[in-house]
Design a protein around this motif. Structure first.
Motif, PDB file in Angstrom:
ATOM      1  N   LEU A 445       0.825  -1.204   0.000  1.00  0.00           N
ATOM      2  CA  LEU A 445       0.000   0.000   0.000  1.00  0.00           C
ATOM      3  C   LEU A 445       0.863   1.258   0.000  1.00  0.00           C
ATOM      4  N   ARG A 446       1.923   1.253   0.811  1.00  0.00           N
ATOM      5  CA  ARG A 446       2.808   2.423   0.859  1.00  0.00           C
ATOM      6  C   ARG A 446       3.550   2.626  -0.455  1.00  0.00           C
ATOM      7  N   GLU A 447       3.991   1.537  -1.080  1.00  0.00           N
ATOM      8  CA  GLU A 447       4.832   1.652  -2.273  1.00  0.00           C
ATOM      9  C   GLU A 447       4.034   1.909  -3.548  1.00  0.00           C
ATOM     10  N   THR A 448       2.823   1.328  -3.641  1.00  0.00           N
ATOM     11  CA  THR A 448       2.065   1.417  -4.898  1.00  0.00           C
ATOM     12  C   THR A 448       0.797   2.250  -4.777  1.00  0.00           C
ATOM     13  N   GLY A 449       0.308   2.465  -3.555  1.00  0.00           N
ATOM     14  CA  GLY A 449      -0.965   3.154  -3.375  1.00  0.00           C
ATOM     15  C   GLY A 449      -2.161   2.290  -3.704  1.00  0.00           C
ATOM     16  N   ALA A 450      -1.931   0.994  -3.977  1.00  0.00           N
ATOM     17  CA  ALA A 450      -3.023   0.083  -4.352  1.00  0.00           C
ATOM     18  C   ALA A 450      -3.596  -0.586  -3.104  1.00  0.00           C
ATOM     19  N   TRP A 451      -4.942  -0.631  -3.022  1.00  0.00           N
ATOM     20  CA  TRP A 451      -5.622  -1.306  -1.927  1.00  0.00           C
ATOM     21  C   TRP A 451      -5.834  -2.788  -2.219  1.00  0.00           C
ATOM     22  N   TRP A 452      -5.825  -3.118  -3.508  1.00  0.00           N
ATOM     23  CA  TRP A 452      -6.065  -4.492  -3.938  1.00  0.00           C
ATOM     24  C   TRP A 452      -4.958  -4.953  -4.866  1.00  0.00           C
ATOM     25  N   GLU A 453      -4.743  -6.242  -4.876  1.00  0.00           N
ATOM     26  CA  GLU A 453      -3.926  -6.891  -5.905  1.00  0.00           C
ATOM     27  C   GLU A 453      -4.836  -7.912  -6.572  1.00  0.00           C
ATOM     28  N   ARG A 454      -4.871  -7.908  -7.901  1.00  0.00           N
ATOM     29  CA  ARG A 454      -5.795  -8.806  -8.591  1.00  0.00           C
ATOM     30  C   ARG A 454      -5.093  -9.622  -9.657  1.00  0.00           C
TER      31      ARG A 454
END
Length: 471
Positions: A445-454
């Motif tokens: 979350l810190r590195e990519t800003g993504a809440w999900w991985e799909r």
């Protein structure tokens, strides 16, 4: 009869009625803004198709006598108006009989809606609103003190909501007995909220404590509702605290808010005694007759609760006067989501220009954080979660949904957050793919800003064009 009323619950009734009116307002507003695309004349599951094959006695309501989109909209907005009037306290300004009739209006309107709503209205909170709304008709207004019998019946509904949910968990998924279900629930629930990611990342010992506390609240505390005060008030407050925890952790429409409203009816507020004239005889006779009817009808929900084959969220009569409730008897370990895409390419290629449709509430773009919608109910988003569990849930409506996307149907697109195509240039093809979603870690979350991985799992619906939908 002096025993008939409970003057000490005047404030309890007032708070309960205003909160219930607020839930009614949200329910009617949800219907008014979404019905055209879901059950309207050109909806995914049109009302007229249902009324043509289902007898009146199985699904009574005013739309069995007449249906048009305009008439339905009029009824939905009328329900909003009456609910707003009740929220403002209009029933307190009327004679007892008129106040009861005013409370009867939203119940009759919403019953008519639910009985033609089909799968879009097949959730437990719909029946719960109708069962509680019917009892509210007989709770009276400021001209009489609250009837003891109706207050008891409200606690009986709350008992069945909580105890039934607790039993379905113990009889269902083994993770509830092992206290491990919350390792997965916050990630795989139908519609995560803005705090769900953080709830999922809580330490596992705390998740086990959550599950254990849930069992206590649902299997032990409900019995305390029928004990003398102040114990019953303490029990109701414990249930309210649990429901507020659930409100923070997800989007469950108005289920939790309505349960809080029910619990309020069991709370005895300080200084709650409000002077009121004695109840008229006709009112006492009517309330006792209704109570006897509901207790008689309530045998089937009790049998269901005690049965090893207990079912969740089912009504036992076409008026939804008595129902059975429950939630999350099984908890998914893996989250799947359907990603719907369109392309304007003349030939659909795997590496073509596929553009994703954004839904309002269900997970889509991994960079977009979940939002809070409850108590508002996004019906399409909820059904998309079920459709990802099994294509059987999607069979009655998903094909028509794709057709409406190929047409750039305005009513359908209003259910979505964003369409990737301009209004005058619909896609040539639409496809759907099934993805596995998981929450990212703190580091991701810190590195990519993504809440999900799909990760794409498989094709859900092959590229489809309008000609394929209309032979």
């Amino acid at each position: 009869m002096e025993w008939f009323t409970a003057p000490g619950y005047g404030w309890s009734r007032l708070v309960f009625q205003r909160a219930l009116a607020g839930v009614y307002l949200v329910a009617f507003l949800t219907t008014a803004l979404q019905f055209r695309a879901l059950i309207g004349t050109r909806g995914l599951l049109p009302v007229e198709r249902l009324t043509a094959r289902v007898p009146f006695r199985h699904a009574p309501g005013i739309f069995r006598l007449h249906y048009s989109d305009r008439f339905f909209a009029l009824c939905a907005w009328a329900g909003c108006s009456v609910a707003a009037a009740l929220l403002a306290g209009a029933d307190s300004l009327l004679p007892l009989w008129a106040g009861m009739l005013l409370w009867l209006v939203p119940w009759a309107l919403y019953l008519s809606i639910v009985n033609v709503g089909q799968t879009w209205y097949a959730f437990g909170w719909e029946s719960l609103l109708l069962e509680v709304g019917f009892l509210a008709v007989f709770l009276g207004n400021d001209t009489v003190a609250p009837p003891v019998v109706v207050l008891f019946l409200l606690r009986w509904v709350l008992f069945r909501v909580e105890f039934g949910a607790g039993l379905i968990k113990l009889r269902g998924d083994t993770c509830w007995r092992r206290l491990t279900c919350l390792y997965h629930h916050h990630e795989t629930q139908p519609m995560p909220g803005p705090l769900s990611w953080f709830f999922h990342r809580l330490p596992r010992p705390l998740h086990r404590a959550e599950a254990a506390a849930n069992h206590v609240t649902q299997l032990v505390v409900p019995f305390l509702l029928f004990t003398p005060q102040p114990v019953a008030t303490v029990a109701a407050c414990l249930m309210i605290a649990t429901q507020l925890w659930l409100i923070l952790s997800g989007n469950f429409s108005w289920l939790n808010w309505l349960t809080v409203t029910l619990a309020v009816s069991a709370v005895r507020f300080p200084g709650g005694a409000r002077p009121a004239p004695a109840a008229p005889l006709w009112y006492e006779v009517l309330v006792l007759a209704v109570a006897a009817l509901l207790l008689g009808l309530g045998v089937r929900p009790v049998r269901n609760m005690l049965s090893r084959r207990q079912v969740m969220n089912r009504s036992f009569d076409p008026l939804h006067l008595v129902n059975t409730y429950g939630a999350f008897g099984t908890v998914s370990r893996v989250r799947h989501e359907i990603v719907v895409e369109g392309t304007a390419d003349p030939v659909p290629r795997e590496d073509g220009d596929w553009r994703e449709y954004d839904f309002k509430g269900k997970p889509g773009d991994p960079l977009r954080a979940p939002r809070q919608f409850a108590p508002y109910h996004l019906r399409l988003d909820w059904l998309m979660w079920f459709a990802a569990l099994s294509p059987g849930y999607a069979e009655p409506w998903f094909g028509t949904f794709v057709e409406r996307l190929l047409e750039n149907d305005r009513a359908t697109l209003r259910l979505l957050r964003r369409s990737p195509f301009p209004p005058d240039a619909p896609p040539r093809y639409v496809r759907a793919r099934l993805f596995r979603y998981r929450y990212t870690t703190w580091r991701e979350l810190r590195e990519t800003g993504a809440w999900w991985e799909r990760t794409c799992v498989r094709e859900y619906l092959p590229p489809t064009r309008l000609a394929d939908r209309r032979p």
